[in-house]
Scaffold this motif. Structure first.
Motif, PDB file in Angstrom:
ATOM      1  N   ASP A 193       0.822  -1.210   0.000  1.00 42.51           N
ATOM      2  CA  ASP A 193       0.000   0.000   0.000  1.00 42.51           C
ATOM      3  C   ASP A 193       0.858   1.262   0.000  1.00 42.51           C
ATOM      4  OD1 ASP A 193      -2.291  -1.539   0.024  1.00 42.51           O
ATOM      5  OD2 ASP A 193      -2.361  -1.625   2.212  1.00 42.51           O
ATOM      6  N   ASN A 194       0.651   2.081  -1.014  1.00 42.88           N
ATOM      7  CA  ASN A 194       1.378   3.329  -1.242  1.00 42.88           C
ATOM      8  C   ASN A 194       2.871   3.121  -1.490  1.00 42.88           C
ATOM      9  OD1 ASN A 194      -0.909   4.930  -1.126  1.00 42.88           O
ATOM     10  ND2 ASN A 194      -0.733   5.277   1.080  1.00 42.88           N
ATOM     11  N   THR A 195       3.251   1.889  -1.765  1.00 48.45           N
ATOM     12  CA  THR A 195       4.608   1.584  -2.210  1.00 48.45           C
ATOM     13  C   THR A 195       4.565   1.071  -3.646  1.00 48.45           C
ATOM     14  OG1 THR A 195       5.428   1.115   0.025  1.00 48.45           O
ATOM     15  CG2 THR A 195       6.660   0.178  -1.812  1.00 48.45           C
ATOM     16  N   LEU A 196       3.785   0.049  -3.889  1.00 43.69           N
ATOM     17  CA  LEU A 196       3.571  -0.464  -5.237  1.00 43.69           C
ATOM     18  C   LEU A 196       2.200  -0.060  -5.787  1.00 43.69           C
ATOM     19  CD1 LEU A 196       4.984  -4.074  -4.750  1.00 43.69           C
ATOM     20  CD2 LEU A 196       6.068  -2.231  -6.061  1.00 43.69           C
ATOM     21  N   LEU A 197       1.260   0.148  -4.881  1.00 46.43           N
ATOM     22  CA  LEU A 197      -0.131   0.391  -5.259  1.00 46.43           C
ATOM     23  C   LEU A 197      -0.623   1.659  -4.569  1.00 46.43           C
ATOM     24  CD1 LEU A 197      -2.859  -2.299  -5.535  1.00 46.43           C
ATOM     25  CD2 LEU A 197      -3.320  -0.299  -4.118  1.00 46.43           C
ATOM     26  N   ASP A 198      -1.302   2.510  -5.325  1.00 48.34           N
ATOM     27  CA  ASP A 198      -1.785   3.797  -4.815  1.00 48.34           C
ATOM     28  C   ASP A 198      -3.019   3.573  -3.947  1.00 48.34           C
ATOM     29  OD1 ASP A 198      -2.586   6.369  -4.321  1.00 48.34           O
ATOM     30  OD2 ASP A 198      -2.468   7.035  -6.405  1.00 48.34           O
ATOM     31  N   ASN A 199      -2.791   3.265  -2.680  1.00 50.60           N
ATOM     32  CA  ASN A 199      -3.902   2.962  -1.791  1.00 50.60           C
ATOM     33  C   ASN A 199      -4.688   4.206  -1.398  1.00 50.60           C
ATOM     34  OD1 ASN A 199      -5.103   0.605  -0.351  1.00 50.60           O
ATOM     35  ND2 ASN A 199      -4.779   1.930   1.422  1.00 50.60           N
ATOM     36  N   ASP A 200      -4.039   5.358  -1.421  1.00 52.98           N
ATOM     37  CA  ASP A 200      -4.783   6.597  -1.169  1.00 52.98           C
ATOM     38  C   ASP A 200      -5.870   6.791  -2.224  1.00 52.98           C
ATOM     39  OD1 ASP A 200      -3.170   7.069   0.987  1.00 52.98           O
ATOM     40  OD2 ASP A 200      -2.054   8.727   0.089  1.00 52.98           O
ATOM     41  N   ARG A 201      -5.551   6.447  -3.458  1.00 51.16           N
ATOM     42  CA  ARG A 201      -6.539   6.561  -4.540  1.00 51.16           C
ATOM     43  C   ARG A 201      -7.664   5.543  -4.336  1.00 51.16           C
ATOM     44  NH1 ARG A 201      -6.553   7.851 -10.117  1.00 51.16           N
ATOM     45  NH2 ARG A 201      -8.724   7.677 -10.788  1.00 51.16           N
ATOM     46  N   VAL A 202      -7.329   4.355  -3.879  1.00 53.80           N
ATOM     47  CA  VAL A 202      -8.355   3.348  -3.594  1.00 53.80           C
ATOM     48  C   VAL A 202      -9.316   3.869  -2.536  1.00 53.80           C
ATOM     49  CG1 VAL A 202      -8.793   1.011  -2.727  1.00 53.80           C
ATOM     50  CG2 VAL A 202      -6.831   1.435  -4.232  1.00 53.80           C
ATOM     51  N   GLN A 203      -8.780   4.453  -1.481  1.00 53.93           N
ATOM     52  CA  GLN A 203      -9.633   4.981  -0.415  1.00 53.93           C
ATOM     53  C   GLN A 203     -10.502   6.132  -0.911  1.00 53.93           C
ATOM     54  OE1 GLN A 203      -7.353   5.917   3.091  1.00 53.93           O
ATOM     55  NE2 GLN A 203      -7.232   3.769   3.692  1.00 53.93           N
ATOM     56  N   ALA A 204      -9.933   6.967  -1.764  1.00 53.98           N
ATOM     57  CA  ALA A 204     -10.721   8.073  -2.324  1.00 53.98           C
ATOM     58  C   ALA A 204     -11.865   7.536  -3.180  1.00 53.98           C
ATOM     59  CB  ALA A 204      -9.824   8.989  -3.150  1.00 53.98           C
ATOM     60  N   ASP A 205     -11.588   6.502  -3.953  1.00 50.74           N
ATOM     61  CA  ASP A 205     -12.639   5.896  -4.779  1.00 50.74           C
ATOM     62  C   ASP A 205     -13.718   5.265  -3.904  1.00 50.74           C
ATOM     63  OD1 ASP A 205     -11.322   6.646  -7.070  1.00 50.74           O
ATOM     64  OD2 ASP A 205     -10.475   4.663  -7.480  1.00 50.74           O
ATOM     65  N   LEU A 206     -13.293   4.627  -2.813  1.00 54.70           N
ATOM     66  CA  LEU A 206     -14.265   4.014  -1.901  1.00 54.70           C
ATOM     67  C   LEU A 206     -15.140   5.090  -1.262  1.00 54.70           C
ATOM     68  CD1 LEU A 206     -15.513   1.707  -0.323  1.00 54.70           C
ATOM     69  CD2 LEU A 206     -13.555   1.783   1.249  1.00 54.70           C
TER      70      LEU A 206
END
Length: 225
Positions: free
Chosen positions: A14-27
């Motif tokens: 999370d936030n290293t390989l994959l943009d988890n902040d964007r996932v949370q924003a989408d959720l």
């Protein structure tokens, strides 16, 4: 002739390989548009409560708790489908898979992540990371407390840990010392939080983003005599 050192590259997700902040924003957007702002806000409040209790992010666990409060709203049952079917492959950072392949020429690449036992593996699978790492995936509750287990599964002369949290990098450095090279990609909200940054010493290597790992050769990660 001396043999080259055996190296294992440990990647956070999370936030290293994959943009988890964007996932949370989408959720958040999905919850607001589909169920309303009150549901969105209550879900995230439960999510943070659960994170404090467990020590990791539990998206599905927060949904289970929310459902107990909204037992007579059958529409919330579809929230889980949105989560587990999310297109995580679209949220990989540019160059993330190339960065993994780049270091695999020198040693084994392993995912070292925190998370629950259902959603986090699903994220790794659907993003394509499970395949990219040839199934070498370790997910713990507090990974910095499981280094003996990491060494048991992946013994090596040297480790390279790539993580967006200086807290994790600092904790592992304190235990493994010169046996590990810490790499800090400046991505995600933790990497730009001045309070978090100020608490910990800098990493051995800092990256503007994960894709810039491609500009580094093996000497960047080995102690210079």
């Amino acid at each position: 002739m001396t043999r080259p050192p055996e190296i294992v590259f440990l990647f956070d997700v999370d936030n290293t390989l994959l943009d988890n902040d964007r996932v949370q924003a989408d959720l958040s957007e999905h919850l607001e548009q589909t169920y309303g702002p009150a549901t969105r806000d209550r879900y995230w409040a439960i999510f943070e409560e659960l994170r404090r209790e467990l020590g990791y992010a539990d998206y599905l666990g927060a949904l289970e708790r929310y459902r107990l409060e909204a037992m007579h709203r059958p529409d919330v049952l579809r929230m889980s489908s949105w989560l587990v079917d999310y297109p995580f492959a679209d949220r990989l950072y540019p160059g993330a898979l190339d960065a993994v392949r780049h270091v695999q020429q020198w040693g084994r690449a392993v995912i070292l992540s925190d998370g629950d036992a259902v959603f986090q593996p699903r994220k790794v699978e659907r993003s394509g990371l499970w395949r990219a790492f040839d199934g070498h995936v370790q997910i713990y509750v507090h990974k910095e407390q499981e280094l003996d287990d990491v060494q048991r599964f992946y013994p090596a002369d040297h480790y390279v840990l790539i993580d967006d949290k200086l807290r994790i990098l600092s904790a592992v450095k304190a235990i493994w010392a010169d046996t590990v090279t810490t790499v800090f990609p400046r991505q995600g909200h933790y990497a730009f939080d001045p309070d978090e940054i100020g608490k910990y010493p800098p990493a051995d290597v800092e990256l503007a983003e994960i894709g810039t790992l491609l500009a580094h050769d093996l000497s960047s990660f080995l102690k210079k005599e």
